[in-house]
Design a protein around this motif. Sequence first.
Motif, PDB file in Angstrom:
ATOM      1  N   THR A   1       0.812  -1.216   0.000  1.00  0.00           N
ATOM      2  CA  THR A   1       0.000   0.000   0.000  1.00  0.00           C
ATOM      3  C   THR A   1       0.847   1.268   0.000  1.00  0.00           C
ATOM      4  O   THR A   1       0.399   2.303  -0.484  1.00  0.00           O
ATOM      5  CB  THR A   1      -0.951   0.038   1.206  1.00  0.00           C
ATOM      6  N   GLU A   2       2.062   1.188   0.555  1.00  0.00           N
ATOM      7  CA  GLU A   2       2.941   2.354   0.572  1.00  0.00           C
ATOM      8  C   GLU A   2       4.385   1.884   0.671  1.00  0.00           C
ATOM      9  O   GLU A   2       4.688   0.955   1.413  1.00  0.00           O
ATOM     10  CB  GLU A   2       2.609   3.275   1.749  1.00  0.00           C
TER      11      GLU A   2
ATOM     12  N   GLN B   1       8.526   3.707   0.536  1.00  0.00           N
ATOM     13  CA  GLN B   1       9.378   4.891   0.450  1.00  0.00           C
ATOM     14  C   GLN B   1      10.192   4.920  -0.845  1.00  0.00           C
ATOM     15  O   GLN B   1      10.515   5.970  -1.363  1.00  0.00           O
ATOM     16  CB  GLN B   1      10.323   4.961   1.659  1.00  0.00           C
TER      17      GLN B   1
ATOM     18  N   ILE C   1       1.977   4.200  -4.932  1.00  0.00           N
ATOM     19  CA  ILE C   1       2.251   3.776  -3.551  1.00  0.00           C
ATOM     20  C   ILE C   1       3.350   4.602  -2.878  1.00  0.00           C
ATOM     21  O   ILE C   1       3.659   4.390  -1.711  1.00  0.00           O
ATOM     22  CB  ILE C   1       2.593   2.267  -3.458  1.00  0.00           C
TER      23      ILE C   1
ATOM     24  N   PRO D   1       4.842   7.682  -0.943  1.00  0.00           N
ATOM     25  CA  PRO D   1       4.392   8.816  -0.141  1.00  0.00           C
ATOM     26  C   PRO D   1       5.154  10.078  -0.555  1.00  0.00           C
ATOM     27  O   PRO D   1       6.093  10.010  -1.360  1.00  0.00           O
ATOM     28  CB  PRO D   1       4.793   8.404   1.281  1.00  0.00           C
TER      29      PRO D   1
END
Length: 182
Positions: free
Chosen positions: A86-87, A89, A122, A124
């Motif tokens: 979902t996410e 870096q 995904i 951020p």
Amino acid sequence: MNRRVTHLAHELIESLVQEGDTVVDATAGNGYDTLFLARLVGKSGCVHAFDIQQAALDATTARLEENGYSVELHLCSHSEMAVHVTEAQAVMFNLGYLPGTDHSTITRTSSTLDAVEAAVSILPSGGIFTCICYPGHPGGLEEAEAVLAWAQEKSSVSLRLITANEKDRLEGRPFLVALKKA
């Protein structure tokens, strides 16, 4: 592989990834980038590695085990990454084929474009996307040009194109496309 391009991708990711982060190796291959990412995020972080070839995941597993790491392995197309993550870096791509194997199994333009869209979805704020393109094999130039065009189109205030190694691309050598999300 062009070590200079790989080194640049690693430097960019090192500057933005910290221990404990979640990251993605979209093309596990022989596991070199997967291991690099595992070392960056440490035991408290999470690495997801994708590949469509079991041989790639086996090689990645062996490399990680030799170094005391484990990651989440996904035997599926990199275009499915947003289903599993979902996410993240950072998301790394190293396009082309699995070195040391049959070169008929390659990353394909259509699934790669779906995958880079998933990667950006995904990330951020402050996240990074890197993609090493290999124009020198059959299908590679088409894919590389498509990724570069996609990155140039996506580049904006919210998604900044960091590099595209224009000289390498024009000379048919591997080149890096990198985007950072604002």
